[in-house]
Design an enzyme around this catalytic site. Structure first.
Site, short mmCIF file in Angstrom:
data_model
loop_
_atom_site.label_atom_id
_atom_site.label_comp_id
_atom_site.label_asym_id
_atom_site.label_seq_id
_atom_site.Cartn_x
_atom_site.Cartn_y
_atom_site.Cartn_z
N ASN A 130 -9.10 -10.56 -1.95
CA ASN A 130 -9.42 -9.27 -1.35
C ASN A 130 -8.27 -8.30 -1.53
O ASN A 130 -7.11 -8.69 -1.52
CB ASN A 130 -9.79 -9.44 0.13
CG ASN A 130 -8.60 -9.27 1.05
OD1 ASN A 130 -8.21 -8.15 1.40
ND2 ASN A 130 -7.99 -10.39 1.44
N SER A 171 0.50 -8.38 4.53
CA SER A 171 -0.63 -8.14 3.64
C SER A 171 -0.11 -7.61 2.31
O SER A 171 0.73 -6.71 2.28
CB SER A 171 -1.60 -7.13 4.25
OG SER A 171 -2.56 -6.72 3.28
N ASN A 188 -1.84 -5.83 0.31
CA ASN A 188 -2.75 -4.77 -0.11
C ASN A 188 -2.41 -3.38 0.41
O ASN A 188 -3.14 -2.42 0.17
CB ASN A 188 -4.18 -5.13 0.31
CG ASN A 188 -4.63 -6.44 -0.29
OD1 ASN A 188 -4.38 -6.70 -1.46
ND2 ASN A 188 -5.25 -7.29 0.52
N LYS A 200 3.08 -12.22 11.58
CA LYS A 200 2.39 -12.92 10.49
C LYS A 200 3.17 -12.76 9.20
O LYS A 200 3.45 -11.63 8.78
CB LYS A 200 0.97 -12.37 10.32
CG LYS A 200 0.09 -13.18 9.37
CD LYS A 200 -1.35 -12.74 9.47
CE LYS A 200 -2.27 -13.69 8.73
NZ LYS A 200 -3.70 -13.34 8.93
N PHE A 242 -6.59 -2.65 4.63
CA PHE A 242 -6.64 -2.27 6.05
C PHE A 242 -7.72 -1.22 6.32
O PHE A 242 -7.50 -0.25 7.05
CB PHE A 242 -5.29 -1.73 6.53
CG PHE A 242 -4.21 -2.76 6.70
CD1 PHE A 242 -4.44 -4.12 6.51
CD2 PHE A 242 -2.93 -2.37 7.04
CE1 PHE A 242 -3.43 -5.05 6.66
CE2 PHE A 242 -1.90 -3.30 7.22
CZ PHE A 242 -2.15 -4.63 7.02
#
Length: 366
Positions: free
Chosen positions: A118, A183, A185, A226, A122
């Site tokens: 993916n 993330s 992305n 995370k 967000f």
């Protein structure tokens, strides 16, 4: 069986993102029908198993298997997910302002690799609409974590203001919060995992959590970080120690990976974060390293490539107190949660453990 024979073939013929929205909308609708939640619990719920109950940060988790962030981005189907056996769930990632995310297509299935890629970016409705969704949700039967991030247009130098805004706007609705800095992305987001940027961001987050605690009262709410699975060697140790020194409550290991090692599907060249079976071993090794670096003193939630009870148990033995699933739910369906919990009970008995807490980090003691 119902999912794999009927629902999955239909969903897997659809565009992945359309199937995603159909699933969320369907679960939302089912949970609002008279008797809907009871029906979901009857079909997929997990019985109470005292040996799997966990208490962390003053929060009771009925079982250790949670839903990872990214599936219910906008907290639209919280009651539905709460009814199919999860011990807890994350919503988000949410950003202060709504944003559309990256261009379509941005979600890809890799069935031969039992994986997803993916590059959503967000995409979410923002804190105000999420707050309204959570107001409408009302009382929940499982703990809820809110995963927070920064808007794409916010430079890293101002990132702390976005994280503060998320906490201010949503503090009343989460049982704990997760700082997403891993993330792949959002451009440059992972740079926030390093050096002074990380220390400064976590200091701001901790400060805002304290401010909101004084405002709202009640028990203090945990804040977790995370991290990415692509960290290596001394880099992991440095980041983990920086996180621990900041006074946050725990770590989620891990987010998706940018590695493409061993993939066979034609989509392997797509940009984005990879999740699923190719991440299983990598994330378990990261948990083992993090636990060792912190000598077991900082609780870990393990995430990445959990498809079987053995996968979950390996992460628990490596040092995870709780675990999360996402991609396996897409491939296996909602019956997965019950299978994981029942399998964990059997594995505990096999190793002579009476409670799951005894298994946490046990690989380091063998």
């Amino acid at each position: 069986m119902l999912y794999k024979k009927i629902a999955k073939p239909v969903l897997f013929r659809m565009d992945p993102e359309k199937a995603h929205h159909l699933t969320i909308d369907g679960l939302h609708t089912a949970s609002r029908l008279p008797g809907g939640r009871a029906l979901l619990r009857g079909m997929y719920g997990v019985p109470r198993y005292p040996e799997l109950e966990t208490n962390l940060w003053g929060i009771r988790f009925g079982n250790p298997v949670g839903l990872a962030a990214g599936l219910d981005k906008n907290a639209k189907a919280v009651q539905g997910f709460s009814s199919i056996g999860f011990g807890f769930m994350e919503v988000g990632t949410v950003t202060p302002k709504p944003q559309a995310g990256n261009e379509l297509p941005r979600l890809f299935r890799l069935p031969e690799d039992t994986a997803l890629i993916n590059r959503m970016g967000f995409n979410n409705v923002g804190i105000e609409t999420m707050a309204e969704h959570l107001r409408q949700t009302g009382r929940r039967s499982i703990p809820l974590a809110i995963n927070i991030g920064k808007n794409k247009t916010t430079p890293n130098e101002q990132a702390e203001e976005d994280y503060r805004a998320c906490i201010r706007g949503l503090y009343a609705y989460g049982d704990f919060f997760v700082v997403n800095i891993s993330s792949p992305n959002t451009p440059d987001l992972r740079n926030l995992q390093h050096g002074d940027d990380l220390s400064r961001l976590l200091a701001a987050v901790k400060d805002e959590m304290e401010l909101q605690h004084r405002k709202h009262g009640g028990a203090q709410k945990p804040i977790l970080v995370k991290i990415a699975p692509d960290l290596e060697g001394d880099e992991i140790t440095y980041i983990v120690r920086t996180i621990a020194d900041s006074g946050v409550s725990g770590i989620i290991a891990s987010n998706t990976t940018i590695s493409r090692a061993g993939l066979t599907h034609p989509h392997k060249g797509e940009a984005g974060g990879l999740s699923g079976k190719p991440l299983t071993e990598r994330s378990t090794k990261l948990i083992h390293t993090v636990y060792a670096a912190m000598e077991g003193k900082l609780p870990i939630i393990g995430s990445g490539g959990i498809f079987t009870a053995e996968d979950a148990y390996a992460k628990i033995c490596a040092g995870a107190s709780l675990v999360e699933v996402y991609t396996a739910l897409i491939y296996e369906g909602p019956g997965l949660i019950r299978k994981l919990n029942e399998g964990l009970r059997a594995l505990l008995r096999k190793d002579g453990f009476k409670h799951i807490a005894e298994a946490v980090g046990s690989a380091h003691r063998r």
